[in-house]
Scaffold this active site. Structure first.
Site, PDB file in Angstrom:
ATOM      1  N   CYS A 138     -74.389  77.151 -17.317  1.00  0.00           N
ATOM      2  CA  CYS A 138     -74.924  77.551 -18.697  1.00  0.00           C
ATOM      3  C   CYS A 138     -73.728  77.528 -19.928  1.00  0.00           C
ATOM      4  O   CYS A 138     -73.704  78.408 -20.610  1.00  0.00           O
ATOM      5  CB  CYS A 138     -75.599  79.033 -18.639  1.00  0.00           C
TER       6      CYS A 138
ATOM      7  N   ASP B 186     -66.644  83.092   0.009  1.00  0.00           N
ATOM      8  CA  ASP B 186     -66.090  82.271  -1.024  1.00  0.00           C
ATOM      9  C   ASP B 186     -66.485  80.957  -0.703  1.00  0.00           C
ATOM     10  O   ASP B 186     -66.403  80.378   0.218  1.00  0.00           O
ATOM     11  CB  ASP B 186     -64.528  82.101  -1.021  1.00  0.00           C
TER      12      ASP B 186
ATOM     13  N   LYS C  98     -82.408  82.426  -8.914  1.00  0.00           N
ATOM     14  CA  LYS C  98     -82.848  81.192  -8.518  1.00  0.00           C
ATOM     15  C   LYS C  98     -83.009  81.211  -6.950  1.00  0.00           C
ATOM     16  O   LYS C  98     -83.900  80.430  -6.345  1.00  0.00           O
ATOM     17  CB  LYS C  98     -81.618  80.311  -8.758  1.00  0.00           C
TER      18      LYS C  98
END
Lengths: 146, 259
Positions: B196, B131, B86
């Site tokens: 997903c 993070d 992406k």
């Protein structure tokens, strides 16, 4: 500075001058070319910017990367040679070939362009023989050479 | 098995690409001019792949960037970027102009991302290794993508079910990531959240959590150019605006703006 070393090398060996929209950065003997838009980011801890353009301390001295050549190789004006589509596939299969017009290139690194003038790879010219420098993980199988 | 690919328009034009790739019998994807499907094997071993002419990517995973709609000059953050499908897709839509920050918490996975950035010849991506829950405050991003780490129940690569405890843990992480992403967003900016997976805990409930904690967050109604379903969380405010769809993988997607 080593970024200047890479820029000086590109100009002297290949006649390549990058436009002012790109910056060059060196980190642990690897050189990166990045869009200067990234300078707007203002983030101190960046792992890397842009694409890996080359390495400074190789067996051949300064060596531009395959991917640098794919993006900027069309700018090369000297020590460059045009090869056919079949020869591009050969180089990517790791095969050597004969430099058609050896008067155009000095011994050492040569930028290869396709018939449309786009950079495709860097090779080593040794007395008129072009040795493929495409690394193993980017090579194609010999059966794919058409 | 059919695979889908996306042209690298930074490297090659569509006409020349289709001529070179004619031996792979590409089928165009009608809703995305850059995408094609093929049943050919070993596309990834082709010369054209090594020349950086295309990227192999699932069709479903191409959708979040289409919803985000990054443009040249945007400042984009991809919060969980590796392996880079992406981020590189954003850079292509932006014509390699502007800023794409491709962040991933895994240093090892950044290496894979780097190899794709190099092969595709992208100069406008900066890679970071934070993070995402603690991504530093910088000049606000106009667009943010959070394709969150998830249980991947909708992925064709997933073979093992996850425990309830694992899903709760993932949902906690996703909520934290989404809150941080939203706080990094510029006013009137757009954040696209996607997974997903199919669980409500990792999808609709994560969005609800954001809305309960940030008054200035708004979920935008989404329309997609293919069959999709609305949310299944049981909260009509969220369900009517988010989308669930299955192309080659099952995805959830929500588009959030900052008032």
């Amino acid at each position: 500075m080593d970024e200047d070393k890479f820029a000086v090398y590109l100009k002297s060996r290949f006649g390549i001058m990058l436009s002012e929209e790109f910056g060059i950065e060196e980190k642990t003997s690897k050189v990166y070319v990045y869009s200067k838009d990234l300078e707007k980011l203002g983030l101190r801890w960046v792992h890397r910017r842009g694409l890996l353009a080359g390495k400074l301390n190789t067996l051949f001295g300064i060596k531009p990367s395959l991917d640098f050549t794919l993006v900027f190789g069309h700018l090369a004006q000297k020590n460059c040679a045009v090869i056919s589509d079949e020869e591009v596939a050969q180089i990517f299969a790791g095969e050597d070939m004969v430099l058609k017009d050896s008067s155009t290139c000095e011994d050492g690194l040569v930028m290869l362009k396709n018939v449309k003038g786009m950079g495709v790879a860097v090779a080593l010219n040794k007395g008129g023989t072009l040795q493929s420098l495409v690394q193993k993980d980017r090579q194609i199988a010999k059966e794919q050479v058409f | 098995m059919a695979v889908s690919i996306r042209i690298n328009n930074l490297r090659i034009g569509k006409k020349e690409f289709l001529e070179r790739m004619s031996r792979f019998s590409l089928t165009p994807v009608e809703w995305y001019g850059q995408a094609y499907k093929s049943d050919a094997e070993s596309l990834g071993k082709s010369l054209e792949y090594q020349l950086g002419y295309f990227y192999i990517q699932s069709l479903s995973s191409m959708v979040p960037v289409l919803v985000l709609d990054p443009k040249p000059g945007d400042m984009v953050l991809d919060m969980a970027a590796a392996p880079g499908s992406k981020s590189t897709q954003c850079a292509m839509h932006m014509e390699d102009k502007g800023v794409v920050v491709a962040n991933d918490v895994s240093y090892m996975r950044l290496k894979s991302l780097a190899s794709h950035v190099d092969r595709l010849g992208i100069t406008s991506i900066a890679m970071t290794n934070f993070d995402g829950q603690r991504f530093p405050s910088v000049a606000p991003f106009s667009k943010i993508l959070l394709d969150a780490p998830c249980s991947s129940m909708g992925s064709r690569k997933n073979i093992l079910p996850h425990s309830e405890g694992r899903i709760r843990s993932l949902a906690k992480l996703q909520k934290s990531l989404l809150l941080r992403g939203f706080d990094l967003l510029a006013p009137a900016g757009t954040l696209v959240y996607s997974t997903c997976t199919t669980t409500v805990e990792e999808n609709e409930q994560v969005i609800e959590n954001l809305l309960s904690k940030r008054d200035n967050a708004k979920v935008e109604k989404l329309q997609l150019p293919f069959a999709f379903e609305k949310g299944l969380g049981g909260n009509s405010e969220v369900d009517s605006d988010v989308c669930r769809f299955t192309l080659d993988e099952s995805f959830f997607i929500a588009k959030i703006t900052k008032k």
